[in-house]
Every structure is written in C-alpha cells, then in structure tokens.
Enzyme design. Structure first.
Site, PDB file in Angstrom:
ATOM      1  N   ASP A 672      16.636  54.942 -35.800  1.00 51.81           N
ATOM      2  CA  ASP A 672      16.040  55.933 -36.689  1.00 51.81           C
ATOM      3  C   ASP A 672      15.269  56.988 -35.875  1.00 51.81           C
ATOM      4  OD1 ASP A 672      15.299  56.833 -39.382  1.00 51.81           O
ATOM      5  OD2 ASP A 672      13.278  56.251 -38.762  1.00 51.81           O
ATOM      6  N   LYS A 676      15.937  61.059 -35.284  1.00 57.72           N
ATOM      7  CA  LYS A 676      14.908  62.085 -35.522  1.00 57.72           C
ATOM      8  C   LYS A 676      14.733  62.971 -34.301  1.00 57.72           C
ATOM      9  CE  LYS A 676      12.283  59.496 -38.952  1.00 57.72           C
ATOM     10  NZ  LYS A 676      11.270  58.461 -39.131  1.00 57.72           N
TER      11      LYS A 676
END
Ligand code: ADP
Ligand code: ASP
Ligand code: MG
Length: 808
Positions: A672, A676
């Site tokens: 994740d 980002k």
C-alpha cells in the site's frame, strides 16, 4: 382597444375560466378576447377522426367525454337563464361533429379538408360558451378570417380579412369573444391556421384593428430562457425584440406560434406574454426597440426534435454554380420546408435540416434532381441522418460580441456533444446547430448553464461502492447538501449509486435518507460494467463518477468513463498506481477532454498532498525528495504495540478502527505504501513503475503466500519476537516508523528506527507526515501532517475533490 388571447390551459378548467373572467373584468378598455379550445379538446377531436378512419368505428366514450366537458362548463359558469339556449347551440355543433366522424368511419377515408371541418370545432364550442360567461358579444372568426385552401395550415388573405374585421368592429365598444385557430376559404369551407394557431388569430385581430397591445395569456410566467419542461432552471425573460421572439419560436419555443409576430411587428404593436394562473407576475414584453447595456447577449435557447439532415457532397460540386439553387428548387417543388442550411466554404458539401416527416419525399426529390451527377460520380449521393435535433441560441446583441460561438462550442465539446452541422444567420441573430436527439437534453442543460445567469450550478454524482468510505461520503453529502445549495448555489445530486449487488439510478436525485432501502429494493443487479454502461447511456450533464471501491475491474473502466466526458474522483488507488502508460493516458485524456481525474485520497486520506504537489509544480518548483510516513494503518500499529498489546492484536485493532485496507496484508507487506509513493512520484513528474521501488518487508515473505489464515497464524507466532525488539527500542528511546523515501536515483519503503527529535518521531495514532524537499523548500522541507487514515477523513477528501470539480 386590446386583444387578449387565452390558450387551452387557461380555458381548460372551471377554476381557470374563473381567473379568465377576473382578468377580463379587471381591464378598463374595449377588448377582443380570442380563445382556444378547452385544453386537450383539439387533440381529442383530431384523434377521434383519425381513429374512425383507420378502425372504421365510432367511439361513443370519446364523444361522451367531449360532450361532458362542455356541458359541465356551461352548468357551472354560464348564468342559469342562458344555460338552455347555450346548451342547444353546443349540442347542435356536437351533433355536427358526431355526424362527420360517423361519415369518416363509414368511408374509412380522411382528407385534410375533412380534418379542418372538425379540427376547429373545439374553438367554435369554447368561444360560444366563454362569450356567455363573460357577457360578451360573439364574433365568428371563421367568417371574418379568409384563407387559401391549404388545409391544416392555411395562408391568410390579409386584404380581405382586415377589411372584414374592421367592418365587423365599426363603432364597437365593450368585450367581444372570438374563436382562435379557425378560418375559411373562398368557398366558405372551414380551414385552420396550423396547430397552436390561436396566437396567430390574436395577432390578426390586433393588426387589423391596430390595437394598443396584444396579450397572450398562457400557463407560464412569460417567454422563458428555455422550455421550462426540460430546463427547470429556465427563467422569464423581461424583454424581447420581435426578431428575437420570432427566432426563438421558429426554433421551437412553443409559447408563441411563429407566424404570430409578423402582423404585430408591422404595426409595432407591443405583445405581452402573461400567466393566467399568476396574473400578478410581470410577464414578458415583446417590442420593437433594441435595448443595450444591461440586456443579456443571449436571450434564450430553443430546440426542435424529429429532424433529418440531408447532405449532398462530392468533388463535382466545387465551383459549380447553381448546385444549391437546384437543390432548393427541388426541395421547394416537393413542398419540403428547410429549417437550417449549412454549407462548407470548400463548397464540396451542403447540408439541409428538414423535418423527419418530409425525409422521404425530400430524398426522392433530391436524388431525382441530381440523378445524372450521381450516376457519373460527380456527386456522391445523398447522406441521410435521422433522429437529430436543432438547437438555437438567440439574441440581437450577438452582433456586437465576439467569442460567443467559441464559448458555445467549447462548452459542448467539453461535455462530449458531437455537432453534426452549424449555421449562423448573416444577421447574427442566432446560432443554430444540429445534434443527436439523444444528446439534446444534455445540450440544453449545459448551454443554459453556460450562457444564462442561472440561480445555481448542478453536479450529478454516480457513486460506486457504499462501504466505509462511500457510506460516510453519503452521510457528509446529506449534511452539506442544503448548505452548498444555499450558500454556494451548488446543487449536488446523487443520481446513481451501486454496491457489489445492486444498482439504482434517478435523474432527479436519489433521496439520501432512504438510499440504502431503495438500493436493496432495486430490481437491477449490479456489476461495474453494467453500471458504467447505464451511466454513459443516461448522458447526464456535469456528471462525476466516484469510485469508493478498491476494485481492479472498476478501475479498468476509467478510460471509457473519461472518454464519455465524465469526470472521475477515485478513492481507489488501482488506476493511479497501475502501469505508468495507463496512468498517463488517463491523465492526458482528462486534460484533452476538459474533464477532471482527481484522486487526492489515494495518498494521506483527506490531507491536501497531491493538490499541493500540483500547485508546486505548476508554479515552477521541482520536487527533489519525498520522505513520508504514508500508512495510517502501520503507524497506528506501531503506536499501539505495547507490553499488553502484541503485534497480532494491534493489527486486528487497526482493522476494527477502519484504518486498514479490506485485506490487511496489503498494508503489512508495504504494498500500500509502495503504491502511494509511486503516485506521489508520478504526480511530481517522474516516470516511475512499481519495480523501481524497493520494498523491504519487516514480516517474512512466506506469510503473504496462500490463505489469509496462514498470515494470521504466522503473525501470532511473531508476537514474542516483536515484543523483544520493541523493548530494546523503547529502552533506546526510539520508535518504529514505516518510511517511504523517493529520490530520483532510488526509492525505498522500509521499517526504520527513528530517534527522538526526528520529524517522524512524534507522529500520533494513525497520522501521516510528508516532507517535500524541493528547489524552493530545500533547507527546510515543506511538511504536511495529520490524520492519514479513516473513513470520515477519506470521505471528506473525496468530497473536497468533488467541490474542486464544481470550481466554486
Ligand atoms: P397555450 O395553450 O396557452 O397556447 P402552449 O402549450 O401552446 O400554451 O404554450 C405554452 C407552453 O410552451 C409552456 O407551458 C411551455 O411548456 C412551452 N414552452 C416551450 N418553450 C418555452 C419558452 N421558451 N418559454 C415559455 N414556455 C415555453
Ligand atoms: N386549439 C388549437 C391547437 O391545439 C389552436 C391553439 O390552441 O392555439 O392547436
Ligand atoms: Mg399555444
């Protein structure tokens, strides 16, 4: 003297007729009152006649309905002493009607001549009754107005008609009532002036008697900026010139029948459009003078549907004189009315817009006229396009203003409306263009919003996913809707919503209080393809697609959505972190199409990170380095681990608090954070792919393989080891932070031990922090810090993106 014309709705009910009586009685002038048939009666009579011809039967129920409407009106409004006399007259006329309809049924044949014998009966009936209600003198328009024998839309002979009317009114004082719409030919056979023709009757009387004003009393507050049935935001125009009113009505504004203007224009008689139901409203004045200054440039927009476009093209037309003359002569011979003409300056094509009803005869006429050229390949034949509409914007002050057409076509282009043909009259009074009828509603809406001072702007949302973020967003929208409308004049409507099972659409806006129940009850099963298809088909203006899922399938549709000129707000990170080529194409498409693709919540939830990067770059700065704690989940976990709370417990607590991704492995693996960082770098202008980022996992790779249970059990086994490390760290006054670092040469995400004094040390709960080192912020990097996870702040970020699209 004045002429007052009351339309079908105005005389259509007992209640409205009482209003008509009040209006007439409040005037202190001699009056000619022209009336339409009671609302709906003309249609009913014409349908009865047509049905009788095709089915060879006579419908007693329909006849009864027509009879009852009139008899009830007499019984309620005509003074008792006149009722039987009037009833007899009416019954005689109704008997005539029924006799003719019987005849039609018997013969199975219906000519335009016969249609005109029955078509005007509605006015003959209503005018007799209304004359008695008003205590006025009845005048017979059928005798006074003389026409040719072009049944259904006869041409008035003004010389004879004017003389007849003037003679009938010599020395007249008081109130006269006369039927609209009806007339007769040389042989005294009934004719009519065309559907909607009672307005014209009003103008004929007004001009013949050279009255002070003509008042058209109808069911709206005047001539409006657009058809109020399609554009709810349409508003009344105070003043129009005759030319403007003529153009608008010619291009479809039904409020006034187009031929009406000419007779009053010649005599400079002012025309008022007023509302019978709201007589206190000012209405619209139509007059001769052109007003400058405060007047809007564009006065109104109108449209006509059921249009066919015929295009004649071919190299053989270039420089050949007479082609257009032959085209128009052929069309005129076939009695085809040409509504719009558009010719390319290269002269190799010419398009004409005509009514669908004329398409067949027009194409036959043109094909036969150019048979020779088509046969020899000089002209490529005729292209026929159907299901089109013409839209026109009208305003006399366009003459002095540059840039109107540019603005118009820009608005249409941004909304994905394809223009089939354009025409601008040399008088520059109007610009008209042809669009697909499926794009008509959208066209009218966007043009109206773009050119008129509308009281509010509208945004139409299609939401996908109503889990924690989507559900929260709806709650926030519910709270803000009223305020945005009142304070910002922004109407945000949810017009589509879907979860993985059901989908629901409502062009007028879904009720946010009950959306969940309505969705569960909805028949329509959902999958994202179907949802997107339906959204595109609805073709709603100012649409925004909101993706609150984490789904790859949904992200695959973004390109299609942007191509359909629908903006996207994505909480879903998949698209922005997919292959660079895909990401870039989406961004470019949005720029080219003038739509928006926003995904602020992909990084740092509601924190204004991507918008800050954009601002820095757009103002000429360059991002050199990014250091950030980007996982609210991981930060929460490392802030929560203690001697009482082992790693495994902290992970499940993060999930319960709504911080983690639906599958916690995406957070714990660093994937994740890697996504980002990828998005941050790309938005900073670097062409990065996933494999350019080194992810140093702090949990053994093997735990991420197989079932989720494998992961959960594996983590439990790690608890003791983590507790040991945690103790050592605490003793050294250090903290764990999962840090993402981007530099042009190297990008890494890894677990690091940070010391007291580091900007990452004091980072409570699920907070995020981002440090940007840029050319301008070099010595002291720019910092953004705050809640980096949670459904409410993420939903707020989604909301903020939507507001940016509205640009308020
Ligand atoms: P009447 O029966 O009084 O003659 P019409 O139905 O012929 O009334 O005309 C009034 C209707 O015209 C309105 O109810 C409205 O729906 C429609 N209309 C279309 N365009 C416009 C416009 N630009 N301004 C006002 N009304 C319009
Ligand atoms: N009654 C006629 C019609 O419906 C004329 C009118 O009302 O203007 O077309
Ligand atoms: Mg009308």
């Amino acid at each position: 003297m004045k002429v007052l014309k009351f339309g079908g709705t105005s005389v259509g009910s007992v209640e409205n007729l009482r209003k008509v009586k009040q209006i007439v009685e409040s005037q202190n002038d001699d009056l000619v009152v022209i009336v339409s048939a009671l609302g709906g009666i003309t249609d009913k009579i014409l349908t009865m006649a047509k049905t009788a011809a095709t089915t060879r039967t006579f419908s007693t129920t329909e006849m009864m309905e027509v009879t009852t409407r009139h008899m009830t009106t007499i019984e309620t409004l005509v003074p008792v002493e006149f009722q039987s006399e009037i009833k007899e007259i009416i019954q005689n006329k109704l008997d005539d009607l029924s006799g003719i309809i019987h005849g039609i049924a018997l013969l199975g044949e219906l000519t335009n001549r016969t249609l005109d014998r029955v078509g005007g009966l509605g006015e003959m009936l209503s005018s007799v009754i209304i004359a008695k209600i008003l205590g006025a003198q009845w005048m017979n328009s059928m005798e006074l107005i003389k026409t040719d024998s072009n049944f259904l839309k006869a041409e008035v002979d003004f010389d004879i008609t004017n003389a007849n009317i003037q003679k009938a009114f010599i020395g007249f004082k008081g109130v006269a009532v006369a039927p609209g719409f009806v007339a007769s030919n040389e042989s005294n056979e009934p004719t009519t002036l065309g559907r909607g023709g009672s307005d014209f009757t009003g103008a004929i009387y007004a001009a013949a008697l050279n009255v002070d004003s003509l008042e058209i009393w109808t069911d709206v507050n005047g001539f409006m900026t657009a058809d109020p049935r399609v554009i709810r935001k349409a508003y009344t125009i105070d003043y129009l010139t005759y030319a403007e009113a003529m153009e608008l009505s010619h291009f479809g504004a039904k409020v006034i029948y187009p031929p009406t203007i000419l007779p009053v224009y010649r005599k400079k008689i002012p025309v008022w459009i007023k509302n019978t139901m709201q007589p206190e409203e000012a209405g619209t004045l139509i007059g001769h003078e052109r007003k400058y200054g405060k007047e809007r440039i564009i006065k109104g927009i109108s449209s006509i549907s059921s249009i066919t476009l015929l295009t004649l093209h071919g190299a053989g037309m270039v420089g050949v004189t007479g082609t257009s003359m032959r085209l128009f002569t052929a069309l005129s011979r076939a009695q085809v009315n040409v509504i719009l003409i558009s010719q390319a300056s290269s002269e190799n094509s010419i398009s004409v817009a005509i009514s669908d009803a004329d398409a067949q005869k027009a194409s036959e006429a043109v094909n036969s006229e150019f048979e020779h050229e088509i046969k020899h390949g000089l002209i490529n034949g005729l292209i026929i396009e159907k299901e089109l509409s013409i839209v026109a914007i009208v305003g006399e002050n366009m003459k002095e203003s540059a840039g109107i057409a540019g603005k118009l076509f820009n608005i249409l282009g941004k909304n994905g409306v394809n223009i089939r043909a354009i025409a601008q009259g040399a008088s520059e009074l109007n610009i008209s263009w042809v669009v697909k009828t499926t794009d008509l509603r959208k066209t009218l809406n966007v043009v109206h919003e773009g050119f008129f001072l509308t009281s509010y702007k509208e945004l139409n949302l299609f939401l996908m996913g109503i889990g924690t973020v989507g559900g929260n967003f709806i709650q926030q929208l519910k709270q803000q809707q009223e305020k945005l409308f009142v304070e910002k004049r922004l109407k945000v409507k949810l017009v589509g919503v879907a979860n993985s099972k059901k989908m629901l659409f409502d062009r007028d806006g879904i009720d946010l209080d009950n959306y969940f129940d309505s969705l569960s009850r909805s028949e329509e099963l959902s999958n994202s393809k179907k949802y997107v298809n339906h959204m595109i088909e609805m073709n709603v203006f100012n649409s925004v697609f909101i993706d609150c899922t984490a789904s790859e399938t949904v992200a695959e549709d973004y390109q299609r959505i942007l191509d359909a000129r629908i903006s996207i707000v994505a909480a879903n990170k998949v698209a922005a972190s997919s292959a660079y080529k895909k990401y870039k194409l989406l961004k470019d498409t949005a720029v080219i199409n003038g739509t928006k693709f926003f995904f602020e919540t992909n990084v740092g939830a509601g924190l204004p990170i991507l918008s800050t990067i954009n601002d820095l770059i757009n103002s000429g700065d360059k991002i050199l380095k990014i250091q950030a704690v980007l996982s609210g989940t991981l930060n929460y976990i490392f802030n929560t681990i203690s001697s009482e709370i082992p790693l495994s417990k902290a992970i499940s607590m993060a999930k319960d608090a709504g911080y983690s991704e639906p599958d916690p492995r995406i957070d714990l693996s660093g994937k994740d954070v890697m996504r980002k960082l990828l998005i941050l770098a790309r938005e900073s202008g670097y062409e990065l792919e996933e494999h350019d980022i080194v992810v140093e996992k702090f949990i053994p790779e093997s735990l991420f393989e197989g079932e989720i249970s494998n992961f959960k059990n594996g983590i439990k086994a790690l608890d003791a080891e983590f507790e040991l490390l945690r103790k050592q760290l605490a003793a050294a006054n250090k903290k764990w932070r999962f840090i993402a670092t981007f530099e042009e040469e190297k990008s890494v995400v890894s677990l690091q031990e940070v010391e007291f004094g580091s900007p990452f040390y004091d980072l409570e709960g699920s907070n995020n922090i981002i440090l940007f080192t840029t050319e301008r912020y070099k010595e002291y990097p720019m910092q953004i810090k705050g809640y980096g996870a949670g459904a409410d702040v993420t939903a707020a970020g989604v909301f903020a993106d939507i507001i940016r699209i509205a640009n308020i």
